[in-house]
Design an enzyme around this catalytic site. Structure first.
Site, PDB file in Angstrom:
ATOM      1  N   LYS A   1      -1.186  -7.899  -2.801  1.00 34.21           N
ATOM      2  CA  LYS A   1      -2.537  -7.338  -2.682  1.00 34.21           C
ATOM      3  C   LYS A   1      -2.420  -5.838  -2.888  1.00 34.21           C
ATOM      4  O   LYS A   1      -1.671  -5.164  -2.172  1.00 34.21           O
ATOM      5  CB  LYS A   1      -3.060  -7.638  -1.287  1.00 34.21           C
ATOM      6  CG  LYS A   1      -4.458  -7.143  -1.035  1.00 34.21           C
ATOM      7  CD  LYS A   1      -4.891  -7.547   0.360  1.00 34.21           C
ATOM      8  CE  LYS A   1      -6.323  -7.122   0.589  1.00 34.21           C
ATOM      9  NZ  LYS A   1      -6.665  -7.010   1.972  1.00 34.21           N
TER      10      LYS A   1
ATOM     11  N   TYR B   1       0.838  -1.197   0.000  1.00 38.29           N
ATOM     12  CA  TYR B   1       0.000   0.000   0.000  1.00 38.29           C
ATOM     13  C   TYR B   1       0.876   1.253   0.000  1.00 38.29           C
ATOM     14  O   TYR B   1       1.550   1.542   0.994  1.00 38.29           O
ATOM     15  CB  TYR B   1      -0.906  -0.003   1.247  1.00 38.29           C
ATOM     16  CG  TYR B   1      -2.031  -1.028   1.214  1.00 38.29           C
ATOM     17  CD1 TYR B   1      -2.346  -1.735   0.060  1.00 38.29           C
ATOM     18  CD2 TYR B   1      -2.802  -1.270   2.354  1.00 38.29           C
ATOM     19  CE1 TYR B   1      -3.384  -2.656   0.043  1.00 38.29           C
ATOM     20  CE2 TYR B   1      -3.848  -2.191   2.345  1.00 38.29           C
ATOM     21  CZ  TYR B   1      -4.126  -2.880   1.184  1.00 38.29           C
ATOM     22  OH  TYR B   1      -5.162  -3.792   1.164  1.00 38.29           O
TER      23      TYR B   1
HETATM   24  P1  FBP Z   1     -11.565  -4.420   2.594  1.00 37.56           P
HETATM   25  O1  FBP Z   1     -11.952  -5.359   1.471  1.00 37.56           O
HETATM   26  O2  FBP Z   1     -12.601  -4.392   3.676  1.00 37.56           O
HETATM   27  O3  FBP Z   1     -11.189  -3.060   2.057  1.00 37.56           O
HETATM   28  O4  FBP Z   1     -10.271  -5.046   3.263  1.00 37.56           O
HETATM   29  C1  FBP Z   1      -9.037  -5.045   2.588  1.00 37.56           C
HETATM   30  C2  FBP Z   1      -7.937  -4.554   3.501  1.00 37.56           C
HETATM   31  O5  FBP Z   1      -6.671  -4.643   2.869  1.00 37.56           O
HETATM   32  C3  FBP Z   1      -7.871  -5.286   4.838  1.00 37.56           C
HETATM   33  O6  FBP Z   1      -7.118  -6.443   4.765  1.00 37.56           O
HETATM   34  C4  FBP Z   1      -7.309  -4.222   5.727  1.00 37.56           C
HETATM   35  O7  FBP Z   1      -7.790  -4.326   7.024  1.00 37.56           O
HETATM   36  C5  FBP Z   1      -7.829  -2.966   5.145  1.00 37.56           C
HETATM   37  O8  FBP Z   1      -8.140  -3.204   3.806  1.00 37.56           O
HETATM   38  C6  FBP Z   1      -6.818  -1.835   5.279  1.00 37.56           C
HETATM   39  O9  FBP Z   1      -7.304  -0.734   4.578  1.00 37.56           O
HETATM   40  P2  FBP Z   1      -6.733   0.719   4.828  1.00 37.56           P
HETATM   41  O10 FBP Z   1      -5.290   0.580   5.221  1.00 37.56           O
HETATM   42  O11 FBP Z   1      -6.944   1.401   3.522  1.00 37.56           O
HETATM   43  O12 FBP Z   1      -7.561   1.292   5.901  1.00 37.56           O
END
Ligand code: FBP
Length: 247
Positions: free
Chosen positions: A173, A143
């Site tokens: 991911k 991310y």
């Molecule tokens: P969602 O499908 O609910 O968006 O979950 C994906 C995910 O990667 C989770 O594994 C993680 O908890 C969350 O999103 C983190 O999202 P962010 O860092 O954007 O808050």
């Protein structure tokens, strides 16, 4: 040769149910039903998800009842949304502990672009080393985050996808970079590292199925989705649609 991730995929495709939001976002994501991990493990089983993703605490206290029904991926690091410090996700569980809890895959977040990226990159590389010795696949949550970083900028998402290949992750991911072409480029840059897309906040279920059709066209291996399943009124119906689109 049996692939490293055969236990968490079906026909090479991934349909993961993500449930680490209790740590990442807190109970604001939950209602009376989905706050209960039993509800989620049951859903993962009945919805035929190829794996469910949790933190170690949830796995420790709830997974034993579901061990032979749904494969487990443990997220090894995590953080809350309460801190305003720079993006950093500390290690909370080792690969060895995850395996002892029944995990057949592990996940690790790197905030690519964070001032503390160096710590997360080297930890991710060490996890890949440990996991591969045990024949366990590693999924990198890549991310982009940090001051001045536009997290859905197509070039930056492709960069994040590429980082996972450079580190030796088996899957990555990423968040949807806004267009099928941009996603296709990210998949291309990730090379032999398979790409799964995260679900994001809840949208209309029909819209969600359409979105996933587009993502699949870009060559991704599948999805790792949480809120767009367990926050829906009829999660099993959404899971059925998802299966049709993915497999
Ligand atoms: P969602 O499908 O609910 O968006 O979950 C994906 C995910 O990667 C989770 O594994 C993680 O908890 C969350 O999103 C983190 O999202 P962010 O860092 O954007 O808050």
């Amino acid at each position: 040769m049996v692939s490293l991730f055969h236990r968490i995929t079906k026909d090479g495709k991934a349909m993961f149910l993500a449930y680490d939001q209790g740590l990442e976002h807190g109970p604001k994501d939950f209602n009376e039903h989905n706050a209960d991990p039993h509800y989620i493990f049951q859903l993962a089983h009945l919805g035929k998800f190829t794996a469910v993703i949790t933190q170690k605490g949830v796995a420790q206290k709830y997974y034993s009842d579901y061990k032979h029904r749904v494969p487990l991926i443990i997220k090894l690091n995590g953080k809350t949304s309460l801190t305003k410090s720079e993006p950093y996700s500390p290690l909370l569980c080792t690969v060895q502990e995850a395996v002892e809890l029944g995990a057949v895959g592990v996940g690790y977040t790197v905030y690519v672009g964070s001032p503390r990226e160096d710590e997360m990159l080297s930890m991710c590389a060490a996890i890949v080393h440990d996991a591969h010795k045990l024949h366990i696949p590693v999924i990198g949550w890549m991310y982009p985050r940090g001051e001045g970083i536009v997290d859905d900028d197509p070039n930056i998402v492709a960069y994040a996808a590429r980082v996972s290949l450079e580190l030796g992750c088996d899957m990555v991911k990423i968040k949807y970079p806004g267009s099928v072409e941009a996603l296709r480029w990210a998949v291309h840059c990730a090379g032999k590292t398979k790409v799964v897309v995260s679900g994001g906040s809840r949208v209309d279920p029909k819209q969600f199925s359409e979105d996933i059709k587009d993502w699949m066209k870009a060559g991704v291996a599948g999805v790792a989705v949480g809120r767009n399943i367990w926050q829906q009124e009829d999660p099993l119906e959404v899971a059925d649609h998802l299966r049709k689109v993915i497999f």
